[in-house]
Design a protein around this motif. Structure first.
Motif, PDB file in Angstrom:
ATOM      1  N   THR A 115      -5.134  98.531  60.998  1.00 12.12           N
ATOM      2  CA  THR A 115      -5.627  97.904  62.216  1.00 12.12           C
ATOM      3  C   THR A 115      -5.011  96.518  62.373  1.00 12.12           C
ATOM      4  O   THR A 115      -4.817  95.803  61.390  1.00 12.12           O
ATOM      5  CB  THR A 115      -7.170  97.825  62.213  1.00 12.12           C
ATOM      6  OG1 THR A 115      -7.617  97.221  63.419  1.00 12.12           O
ATOM      7  CG2 THR A 115      -7.706  97.053  61.034  1.00 12.12           C
ATOM      8  N   TYR A 116      -4.669  96.191  63.599  1.00 16.03           N
ATOM      9  CA  TYR A 116      -4.213  94.840  63.903  1.00 16.03           C
ATOM     10  C   TYR A 116      -5.368  94.107  64.546  1.00 16.03           C
ATOM     11  O   TYR A 116      -5.929  94.569  65.544  1.00 16.03           O
ATOM     12  CB  TYR A 116      -3.008  94.851  64.850  1.00 16.03           C
ATOM     13  CG  TYR A 116      -2.514  93.463  65.155  1.00 16.03           C
ATOM     14  CD1 TYR A 116      -1.760  92.771  64.210  1.00 16.03           C
ATOM     15  CD2 TYR A 116      -2.831  92.829  66.340  1.00 16.03           C
ATOM     16  CE1 TYR A 116      -1.331  91.475  64.468  1.00 16.03           C
ATOM     17  CE2 TYR A 116      -2.404  91.541  66.610  1.00 16.03           C
ATOM     18  CZ  TYR A 116      -1.647  90.868  65.659  1.00 16.03           C
ATOM     19  OH  TYR A 116      -1.220  89.597  65.897  1.00 16.03           O
ATOM     20  N   GLN A 117      -5.746  92.999  63.971  1.00 11.82           N
ATOM     21  CA  GLN A 117      -6.843  92.184  64.497  1.00 11.82           C
ATOM     22  C   GLN A 117      -6.245  91.005  65.254  1.00 11.82           C
ATOM     23  O   GLN A 117      -5.513  90.195  64.675  1.00 11.82           O
ATOM     24  CB  GLN A 117      -7.731  91.677  63.353  1.00 11.82           C
ATOM     25  CG  GLN A 117      -8.392  92.783  62.559  1.00 11.82           C
ATOM     26  CD  GLN A 117      -9.360  93.577  63.395  1.00 11.82           C
ATOM     27  OE1 GLN A 117     -10.139  93.029  64.174  1.00 11.82           O
ATOM     28  NE2 GLN A 117      -9.321  94.884  63.244  1.00 11.82           N
ATOM     29  N   ASN A 118      -6.535  90.931  66.524  1.00  8.90           N
ATOM     30  CA  ASN A 118      -5.993  89.861  67.363  1.00  8.90           C
ATOM     31  C   ASN A 118      -6.957  88.673  67.371  1.00  8.90           C
ATOM     32  O   ASN A 118      -7.451  88.262  68.407  1.00  8.90           O
ATOM     33  CB  ASN A 118      -5.745  90.394  68.775  1.00  8.90           C
ATOM     34  CG  ASN A 118      -4.851  89.472  69.576  1.00  8.90           C
ATOM     35  OD1 ASN A 118      -4.173  88.621  69.026  1.00  8.90           O
ATOM     36  ND2 ASN A 118      -4.859  89.645  70.883  1.00  8.90           N
ATOM     37  N   LEU A 119      -7.256  88.183  66.170  1.00  9.19           N
ATOM     38  CA  LEU A 119      -8.153  87.045  65.985  1.00  9.19           C
ATOM     39  C   LEU A 119      -7.401  85.948  65.244  1.00  9.19           C
ATOM     40  O   LEU A 119      -6.575  86.243  64.377  1.00  9.19           O
ATOM     41  CB  LEU A 119      -9.373  87.445  65.137  1.00  9.19           C
ATOM     42  CG  LEU A 119     -10.216  88.612  65.617  1.00  9.19           C
ATOM     43  CD1 LEU A 119     -11.172  89.047  64.515  1.00  9.19           C
ATOM     44  CD2 LEU A 119     -10.993  88.218  66.856  1.00  9.19           C
ATOM     45  N   GLU A 120      -7.692  84.710  65.547  1.00 14.12           N
ATOM     46  CA  GLU A 120      -7.150  83.580  64.782  1.00 14.12           C
ATOM     47  C   GLU A 120      -5.644  83.688  64.573  1.00 14.12           C
ATOM     48  O   GLU A 120      -5.133  83.453  63.480  1.00 14.12           O
ATOM     49  CB  GLU A 120      -7.878  83.461  63.445  1.00 14.12           C
ATOM     50  CG  GLU A 120      -9.371  83.279  63.598  1.00 14.12           C
ATOM     51  CD  GLU A 120     -10.121  83.370  62.282  1.00 14.12           C
ATOM     52  OE1 GLU A 120      -9.495  83.510  61.221  1.00 14.12           O
ATOM     53  OE2 GLU A 120     -11.347  83.309  62.317  1.00 14.12           O
ATOM     54  N   GLY A 121      -4.894  84.079  65.597  1.00 13.38           N
ATOM     55  CA  GLY A 121      -3.442  84.194  65.474  1.00 13.38           C
ATOM     56  C   GLY A 121      -2.965  85.591  65.142  1.00 13.38           C
ATOM     57  O   GLY A 121      -1.777  85.878  65.184  1.00 13.38           O
ATOM     58  N   MET A 134     -11.782  85.267  58.824  1.00  8.03           N
ATOM     59  CA  MET A 134     -13.170  85.621  58.522  1.00  8.03           C
ATOM     60  C   MET A 134     -13.352  87.122  58.715  1.00  8.03           C
ATOM     61  O   MET A 134     -14.218  87.573  59.468  1.00  8.03           O
ATOM     62  CB  MET A 134     -14.114  84.837  59.435  1.00  8.03           C
ATOM     63  CG  MET A 134     -13.956  83.340  59.344  1.00  8.03           C
ATOM     64  SD  MET A 134     -14.418  82.686  57.753  1.00  8.03           S
ATOM     65  CE  MET A 134     -16.175  82.752  57.894  1.00  8.03           C
ATOM     66  N   TRP A 135     -12.510  87.902  58.051  1.00  9.19           N
ATOM     67  CA  TRP A 135     -12.528  89.357  58.216  1.00  9.19           C
ATOM     68  C   TRP A 135     -12.016  89.972  56.927  1.00  9.19           C
ATOM     69  O   TRP A 135     -10.910  89.639  56.468  1.00  9.19           O
ATOM     70  CB  TRP A 135     -11.624  89.753  59.384  1.00  9.19           C
ATOM     71  CG  TRP A 135     -11.649  91.197  59.770  1.00  9.19           C
ATOM     72  CD1 TRP A 135     -12.426  91.754  60.736  1.00  9.19           C
ATOM     73  CD2 TRP A 135     -10.861  92.260  59.233  1.00  9.19           C
ATOM     74  NE1 TRP A 135     -12.177  93.093  60.828  1.00  9.19           N
ATOM     75  CE2 TRP A 135     -11.206  93.428  59.905  1.00  9.19           C
ATOM     76  CE3 TRP A 135      -9.901  92.335  58.238  1.00  9.19           C
ATOM     77  CZ2 TRP A 135     -10.637  94.663  59.634  1.00  9.19           C
ATOM     78  CZ3 TRP A 135      -9.331  93.561  57.948  1.00  9.19           C
ATOM     79  CH2 TRP A 135      -9.704  94.705  58.654  1.00  9.19           C
ATOM     80  N   GLY A 136     -12.749  90.857  56.349  1.00  5.84           N
ATOM     81  CA  GLY A 136     -12.286  91.667  55.231  1.00  5.84           C
ATOM     82  C   GLY A 136     -12.119  90.956  53.904  1.00  5.84           C
ATOM     83  O   GLY A 136     -12.162  89.737  53.804  1.00  5.84           O
TER      84      GLY A 136
END
Length: 74
Positions: free
Chosen positions: A8-14, A57-59
């Protein structure tokens, strides 16, 4: 440890790449191999926990030791 799930690509914090495992766990890959940078790809990876500190703040941070892709449908 062995992790099976989807990339998954998370489009958070850059933006960053991770793996959501089949049990709902979230794994932040510290150096995602370019071959795995396909959002939604199913993978099985051998990984080890990383002690690298991140701003995300993920994983849980992990380093991939080996990997292979899986068919999209189980």
């Amino acid at each position: 440890m062995k992790i099976t799930g989807k990339v998954t690509y998370q489009n958070l914090e850059g933006g960053f790449w991770g793996i959501e495992d089949d049990k709902g766990g979230q794994w932040l890959v510290t150096d995602m191999p370019s071959q795995l940078k396909i959002n939604g790809a199913r993978v099985e990876v051998q990984a080890r926990r990383s002690d690298m500190e991140t701003m995300f703040m993920w994983g849980e941070p992990i380093e991939i030791v080996s990997f292979h892709t899986l068919p999209k449908f189980r």
